[in-house]
Design a protein around this motif. Sequence first.
Motif: not given
Length: 457
Positions: A156-160, A237-238, A253-256, A261-264
């Motif tokens: 998760q967030d491995g690509i920062p 949404y973060q 993804y949202d942190k809360k 989430w689908n990007t497109l």
Amino acid sequence: MVRIVFISIFILNLFCGYSQNVTGTGITKEKYEYFLDFFTSRNPQTHKKALKYIDTNWLEDFEILAIESLYFLKSPSASSKLLNILQKKTKKNYRYDFNAWFAYLWNKKQTYHSSYYTFKAILHKAIDPRFDKYFLDREQQSTIRLDEVRWGGVLQDGIPPLRNPKMISPAKASYLNDKDIVFGISINGDTRAYPKRILAWHEMFTDQVGNVPVAGVYCTLCGTVILYKTEKDGVKYQMGTSGFLYRSNKLMYDKKTQSLWNTLWGKPVIGPLVGKNIELDYLSVVTTTWGEWKERHPETTVLSLKTGHQRDYDEGVAYQEYFATDELMFMIPKKDTRLKNKQEILAIRLPSKTDQNIAISSKFLKKNNIYKGTINNLNFTVFTDKSGAHRVYFTKNLEFRSYDKGALATTENGDIWKLHENHLENSTTKEKLDRLPTHNAFWFGYQAAFPGVQLIK
């Protein structure tokens, strides 16, 4: 998204500790637990019993459990025996060609059991403890096929993502050449450029631009940069990078809530936010050259190389091999050969108003630098400048006869209109026409997300 880190999932204390909390709590062993036995135990007898059970009690919903187990399994003995069972039961001889196995699954009706959500949570928990929240107890909170959700090779967030990244003036951006590709945005007079050479290493930025909270999401695999407003109906949404893909498109993804989430689509597709009628609004992104962008916008700012991360930000370094061919890194259910996989298209849609969806080949638009079309009974015109960048405006009944491939276009009656990033303006009357939010994408990824898209080429 690629495997930029090596992670062994055979960390038995993680697997065993977690599986004891989630599985094995009842007298009857769950069917999927027999597949997890290959990871939670090194005992050959345990593997032998699991293989016998799987072979004897085979069900069609075992297919995805076997395929995903094989994808991670490093025990040669157990792996070869499990593969033999899979091939015998399916009558398919794909060996370890996982793209072929997934294509086989995705081109038929889904067969997995609801317990697959738990299996997927446990399996991926050993890679990243945060992954289980995506899948555990989500069978009633999903709008996409779970077997089409694949791990992209990172945490998760491995690509920062770049959070509130430092921006500098063009004069200080000596690292950029005029031909370098940038993604340009402008919100409430705040005009910025995000070089592809930097963003390809981070795939997302979050910031306040023109006092609007936004996330710029770059899916390198499907060639898409989309700028989303991250506040909707009073909720902020973060967003982050989940580490997973759907049809070769990164899932946010949202942190809360840890919803995926689908990007497109700009919508949550797995998790607590599903069914809440949430869809983020998106704004225009211009894919152009640094030279063209700064000529149009001398007031622009641009990303600094001081990102807080150590990367080789030279032009063309990130994903060099991937961009050099038309081959895909991750399979999609079905290819549409009307265009090459990675041929670029301009995406035109109005999701809040209509399901109509149009993809126009960028190659076609470069040959037709003025193109008039209609969506939801509204006329629009696409102007393609000398860098190949597209800008689209609602143009009512105007007919344009010429465009200087820069900032000026002329109608049939001789009126001159100036192209701005957020509107089209009549140079004489000062009438303004709104910009239609658009973005570019690779054909294969966009068509996979929107199978019914209308193609113009």
